[in-house]
Structure formats: structure tokens, C-alpha cells
Design a protein around this motif. Structure first.
Motif, PDB file in Angstrom:
ATOM      1  N   ALA A 100       0.848  -1.202   0.000  1.00 17.49           N
ATOM      2  CA  ALA A 100       0.000   0.000   0.000  1.00 17.49           C
ATOM      3  C   ALA A 100       0.881   1.248   0.000  1.00 17.49           C
ATOM      4  CB  ALA A 100      -0.935  -0.003   1.208  1.00 17.49           C
ATOM      5  N   ASN A 101       1.881   1.265   0.854  1.00 12.05           N
ATOM      6  CA  ASN A 101       2.789   2.406   0.898  1.00 12.05           C
ATOM      7  C   ASN A 101       3.512   2.588  -0.431  1.00 12.05           C
ATOM      8  OD1 ASN A 101       3.999   2.537   4.374  1.00 12.05           O
ATOM      9  ND2 ASN A 101       2.010   3.006   3.510  1.00 12.05           N
ATOM     10  N   TYR A 102       3.952   1.494  -1.022  1.00 14.24           N
ATOM     11  CA  TYR A 102       4.641   1.556  -2.321  1.00 14.24           C
ATOM     12  C   TYR A 102       3.752   2.231  -3.365  1.00 14.24           C
ATOM     13  CZ  TYR A 102       7.468   0.051  -6.293  1.00 14.24           C
ATOM     14  OH  TYR A 102       8.242   0.035  -7.423  1.00 14.24           O
ATOM     15  N   MET A 103       2.441   1.998  -3.265  1.00 11.11           N
ATOM     16  CA  MET A 103       1.489   2.597  -4.199  1.00 11.11           C
ATOM     17  C   MET A 103       1.073   4.004  -3.772  1.00 11.11           C
ATOM     18  SD  MET A 103       1.374   0.306  -6.489  1.00 11.11           S
ATOM     19  CE  MET A 103       0.085   0.966  -7.528  1.00 11.11           C
ATOM     20  N   ASP A 120       7.093   4.155   7.122  1.00 11.32           N
ATOM     21  CA  ASP A 120       7.382   5.466   7.678  1.00 11.32           C
ATOM     22  C   ASP A 120       6.427   5.728   8.843  1.00 11.32           C
ATOM     23  OD1 ASP A 120       7.587   8.310   8.162  1.00 11.32           O
ATOM     24  OD2 ASP A 120       8.630   8.425   6.239  1.00 11.32           O
ATOM     25  N   ILE A 121       6.974   5.700  10.041  1.00 18.39           N
ATOM     26  CA  ILE A 121       6.166   5.826  11.267  1.00 18.39           C
ATOM     27  C   ILE A 121       5.469   7.182  11.324  1.00 18.39           C
ATOM     28  CG2 ILE A 121       6.218   5.730  13.795  1.00 18.39           C
ATOM     29  CD1 ILE A 121       6.951   3.085  12.302  1.00 18.39           C
ATOM     30  N   ARG A 122       6.113   8.223  10.820  1.00 17.48           N
ATOM     31  CA  ARG A 122       5.529   9.569  10.902  1.00 17.48           C
ATOM     32  C   ARG A 122       4.393   9.795   9.917  1.00 17.48           C
ATOM     33  NH1 ARG A 122      10.101  13.181   9.421  1.00 17.48           N
ATOM     34  NH2 ARG A 122      10.493  11.373   8.126  1.00 17.48           N
ATOM     35  N   ARG A 174       1.793  13.112   2.943  1.00 16.61           N
ATOM     36  CA  ARG A 174       1.820  11.752   3.504  1.00 16.61           C
ATOM     37  C   ARG A 174       1.923  10.717   2.391  1.00 16.61           C
ATOM     38  NH1 ARG A 174       0.451  10.637   8.857  1.00 16.61           N
ATOM     39  NH2 ARG A 174      -0.495  12.385   9.944  1.00 16.61           N
ATOM     40  N   ARG A 175       1.095  10.879   1.363  1.00 17.34           N
ATOM     41  CA  ARG A 175       1.103   9.922   0.254  1.00 17.34           C
ATOM     42  C   ARG A 175       2.502   9.847  -0.372  1.00 17.34           C
ATOM     43  NH1 ARG A 175      -4.148   8.220  -1.485  1.00 17.34           N
ATOM     44  NH2 ARG A 175      -3.145   7.449  -3.369  1.00 17.34           N
ATOM     45  N   ALA A 176       3.103  11.003  -0.588  1.00 20.27           N
ATOM     46  CA  ALA A 176       4.434  11.040  -1.210  1.00 20.27           C
ATOM     47  C   ALA A 176       5.495  10.429  -0.298  1.00 20.27           C
ATOM     48  CB  ALA A 176       4.803  12.483  -1.561  1.00 20.27           C
ATOM     49  N   LYS A 177       5.424  10.730   0.990  1.00 19.21           N
ATOM     50  CA  LYS A 177       6.444  10.246   1.941  1.00 19.21           C
ATOM     51  C   LYS A 177       6.369   8.741   2.156  1.00 19.21           C
ATOM     52  CE  LYS A 177       8.543  14.087   3.077  1.00 19.21           C
ATOM     53  NZ  LYS A 177       9.958  14.315   2.816  1.00 19.21           N
ATOM     54  N   VAL A 178       5.152   8.181   2.241  1.00 20.25           N
ATOM     55  CA  VAL A 178       5.078   6.727   2.435  1.00 20.25           C
ATOM     56  C   VAL A 178       5.583   6.006   1.191  1.00 20.25           C
ATOM     57  CG1 VAL A 178       3.252   6.835   4.184  1.00 20.25           C
ATOM     58  CG2 VAL A 178       2.619   6.453   1.781  1.00 20.25           C
ATOM     59  N   ALA A 179       5.303   6.560   0.021  1.00 19.08           N
ATOM     60  CA  ALA A 179       5.793   5.946  -1.217  1.00 19.08           C
ATOM     61  C   ALA A 179       7.309   6.064  -1.310  1.00 19.08           C
ATOM     62  CB  ALA A 179       5.133   6.600  -2.431  1.00 19.08           C
TER      63      ALA A 179
END
Length: 191
Positions: A100-103, A120-122, A174-179
């Protein structure tokens, strides 16, 4: 998704019959969430054994049976939803969280040890479980289950939805950072 649920935030979740996967907790959290708001839909992929748990929950739709979709279809779905909910109380790794994060999809979940290794915990929406309890599993191992109340999951989902609505720039960050963090993990190198 865009055609059928235009204007709604979309939550994705996968429900399985293993106790540690916590389908009961997910169903209860979605019931609680439905009493608080109506600006979202939850799309749940479930195993046959637990699909009935999601019947008659407002804003919740079963979209398939686990194991019937290709990996590419699951990845596409993980990228199409706004949030992914991982209700598990224990994971050996937690591949769906990484995927999910990769996407580019932030995850709502209890903070389990494996997630600390790659997520990414944050920038995901993790919350602390209430306590841990050892339990013999169907899988033949003793696992430490991170116990929490469904209200904690429902409140964290609701807070994430509020941010997606009221702080669009923060949510997009958030979306950009998790990816970005997930892109570091390449199966061909890790294996």
C-alpha cells in the motif's frame, strides 16, 4: 471506484479468517465509523469465511474474495484507495502495508514491530495497541497479539479522513512520503 463512489473518500481493507488478522475488530470499527460519518466508503476484500461479518454495515462494500485477484489487480486497488486499513494484531512481515505504501497509500494500523522496519512511522496513521497477549495460532506458532479496542481503529480512521478532507496538502505529503520510503525496498535486492 471513481464512477461508483465519486466524492467519497475510499478506504480499503483485506479481511481474513485467521484470528490475528482481526476481521472481527475491523467489522466492529467500520460499524462505529458508520455511526460517526457518511463521507467515505470502505471496500473490503474478504475470505469466504468472514465475508458475512461485513453484511449490513453502512458504507461498506465487499469487492471480492481474497486470492481471486491477480497481484497486479491488488496493487492497482491499493493505489486507488485513499487509505488502507490493516487491522492485524500480529504480522510476521506485513506485505500489504508495504505494498500500500509503495502505491502511495497511507495505512491505518496498530503499530506492530515489523512495520517499524519498513514503514514510515511519521506518515502512516499508526496507533499504539493497549497490550500484548500470547496466543497459540492455527498456524502452529505462538504469537504476540497486539490487542486494542475497535474504537481505537475507528477513531484513527476518522482522524485520517478528517486530514484528507481538511488538510489536503498535508495528506498529499503523507502519500508522497510513504511511497518514498517504500521505494527503497526492492524484492530483487532484498531476496
Amino acid at each position: 471506484i471513481e464512477r461508483d463512489f465519486k466524492g467519497k473518500l475510499v478506504i480499503g481493507a483485506i479481511a481474513d479468517s485467521l484470528t490475528r488478522k482481526n476481521a472481527d475488530g475491523l467489522a466492529e470499527a467500520l460499524k462505529i465509523l458508520a455511526t460517526k460519518r457518511n463521507d467515505y466508503v470502505a471496500l473490503v476484500m474478504a475470505s469466504q469465511e468472514v465475508s458475512h461479518k461485513f453484511d449490513n454495515i453502512p458504507n461498506t462494500y465487499l469487492i471480492g474474495v481474497t486470492g481471486e485477484q491477480t497481484h497486479q489487480e491488488v496493487l492497482g486497488w491499493l493505489g486507488a484507495v485513499d487509505l488502507f486499513v490493516a487491522p492485524s494484531m500480529a504480522e510476521a512481515f506485513g506485505l500489504t502495508v508495504l505494498e500500500a505504501n509503495y502505491m502511495g497509500t497511507p495505512v491505518v494500523a496498530p503499530l506492530l514491530e515489523p512495520y517499524k522496519e519498513f514503514a514510515d512511522i511519521r506518515y502512516n496513521y499508526f496507533f499504539e495497541p493497549d497490550n500484548e497477549e500470547e496466543q497459540q495460532t492455527r498456524e502452529g506458532v505462538v504469537m504476540k497479539l497486539a490487542k486494542y479496542q475497535p474504537i481505537a481503529l475507528a477513531n484513527t480512521i476518522s482522524n485520517a479522513l478528517d486530514e484528507a478532507i481538511n488538510s489536503k496538502d498535508t495528506f498529499q505529503e503523507r502519500r508522497a512520503k510513504v511511497a518514498e520510503k517504500a521505494q527503497q525496498f526492492k524484492a530483487s535486492e532484498i531476496y
